[in-house]
Design a protein around this motif. Structure first.
Motif, short mmCIF file in Angstrom:
data_model
loop_
_atom_site.label_atom_id
_atom_site.label_comp_id
_atom_site.label_asym_id
_atom_site.label_seq_id
_atom_site.Cartn_x
_atom_site.Cartn_y
_atom_site.Cartn_z
N LEU A 1 0.85 -1.18 0.00
CA LEU A 1 0.00 0.00 0.00
C LEU A 1 0.90 1.24 0.00
O LEU A 1 1.69 1.44 0.92
CB LEU A 1 -0.91 0.01 1.24
CG LEU A 1 -1.81 1.23 1.42
CD1 LEU A 1 -2.80 1.36 0.25
CD2 LEU A 1 -2.55 1.14 2.75
N PHE A 2 0.77 2.05 -1.06
CA PHE A 2 1.53 3.29 -1.20
C PHE A 2 0.63 4.44 -0.77
O PHE A 2 -0.46 4.61 -1.31
CB PHE A 2 2.02 3.44 -2.63
CG PHE A 2 3.02 2.37 -2.99
CD1 PHE A 2 4.37 2.59 -2.79
CD2 PHE A 2 2.61 1.14 -3.48
CE1 PHE A 2 5.31 1.61 -3.09
CE2 PHE A 2 3.53 0.15 -3.78
CZ PHE A 2 4.88 0.39 -3.58
N VAL A 3 1.09 5.22 0.20
CA VAL A 3 0.27 6.25 0.84
C VAL A 3 0.84 7.63 0.52
O VAL A 3 2.05 7.85 0.61
CB VAL A 3 0.24 6.04 2.37
CG1 VAL A 3 -0.68 7.05 3.03
CG2 VAL A 3 -0.18 4.61 2.72
N HIS A 4 -0.07 8.56 0.15
CA HIS A 4 0.33 9.94 -0.18
C HIS A 4 -0.36 10.93 0.75
O HIS A 4 -1.56 10.84 0.99
CB HIS A 4 -0.03 10.26 -1.63
CG HIS A 4 0.74 9.45 -2.60
ND1 HIS A 4 2.05 9.70 -2.92
CD2 HIS A 4 0.40 8.35 -3.30
CE1 HIS A 4 2.48 8.81 -3.78
NE2 HIS A 4 1.49 7.97 -4.02
N HIS A 5 0.40 11.90 1.20
CA HIS A 5 -0.05 12.90 2.15
C HIS A 5 -0.82 14.03 1.46
O HIS A 5 -1.01 14.04 0.25
CB HIS A 5 1.16 13.48 2.89
CG HIS A 5 2.20 14.04 1.95
ND1 HIS A 5 2.09 15.28 1.38
CD2 HIS A 5 3.34 13.50 1.47
CE1 HIS A 5 3.12 15.50 0.60
NE2 HIS A 5 3.90 14.43 0.63
#
Length: 186
Positions: A41-45
């Motif tokens: 899971l790639f998470v972006h702010h």
């Protein structure tokens, strides 16, 4: 879930220099060392934030569900070049953590500007990710002169202009490059 049984591996502030934009992209990794072959899971702010907005508690909570977590600092505010930078980091993470990740089970989630980035990445790489979730995703930084974010948010105009490189009238191609709305409704 009993956190006492979790064997978290947490690596922060990993740097990657983009061959596309020259930007130094920083990312953090969190996973439970007991697991292998995990969905990633790639998470972006958010637009005005950075990866520190995705707290250790959030990363661990997501890892508790069996995900390998990569939190990446965004660059280029959803431009095509920023998505290519992101793809390079994804590929690097998958190579460096091959035993821990399932390269066929990739997911994305983003918040605000990170949601806009998620839209753009899913549009540009539809076969790379199984799913992308955008929470309050920015689909138009200002290309639409009436309803775009630039027109609708006077408080953010100076920041948007600084990051994009000018006004929507002055540099319309830069705003179009970040416009996910057209492709989303295709």
């Amino acid at each position: 879930i009993n956190e006492a049984l979790m064997a978290y591996v947490e690596t922060a502030d990993i740097n990657y220099t983009s061959p596309v934009t020259g930007a130094v992209i920083q990312y953090d990794i969190t996973y439970d060392d007991v697991n292998s072959d995990m969905p990633a899971l790639f998470v972006h702010h958010t637009f005005n934030g950075d990866k520190t907005g995705i707290t250790q508690e959030i990363k661990r909570r997501l890892a508790d569900y069996g995900f390998f977590i990569a939190v990446i600092n965004m660059t280029e505010d959803c431009s095509a070049a920023g998505v290519v930078d992101f793809k390079h980091v994804v590929d690097l993470v998958l190579r460096n953590y091959a035993a821990q990740t399932d390269s066929g089970a990739l997911y994305m989630v983003g918040y605000s500007g990170g949601g806009g980035f998620t839209y753009k990445a899913i549009i540009m790489m539809p076969d790379k990710f199984r799913m992308g979730v955008a929470h309050f995703g920015m689909s138009d930084y200002g290309y639409d002169l009436t309803y775009g974010w630039h027109a609708q948010s006077a408080a953010e105009r100076a920041t948007i202009e600084a990051r994009v490189g000018g006004t929507p009238v002055g540099v319309p191609d830069k705003y179009l490059n970040r416009m996910a709305w057209y492709a989303l409704r295709n």
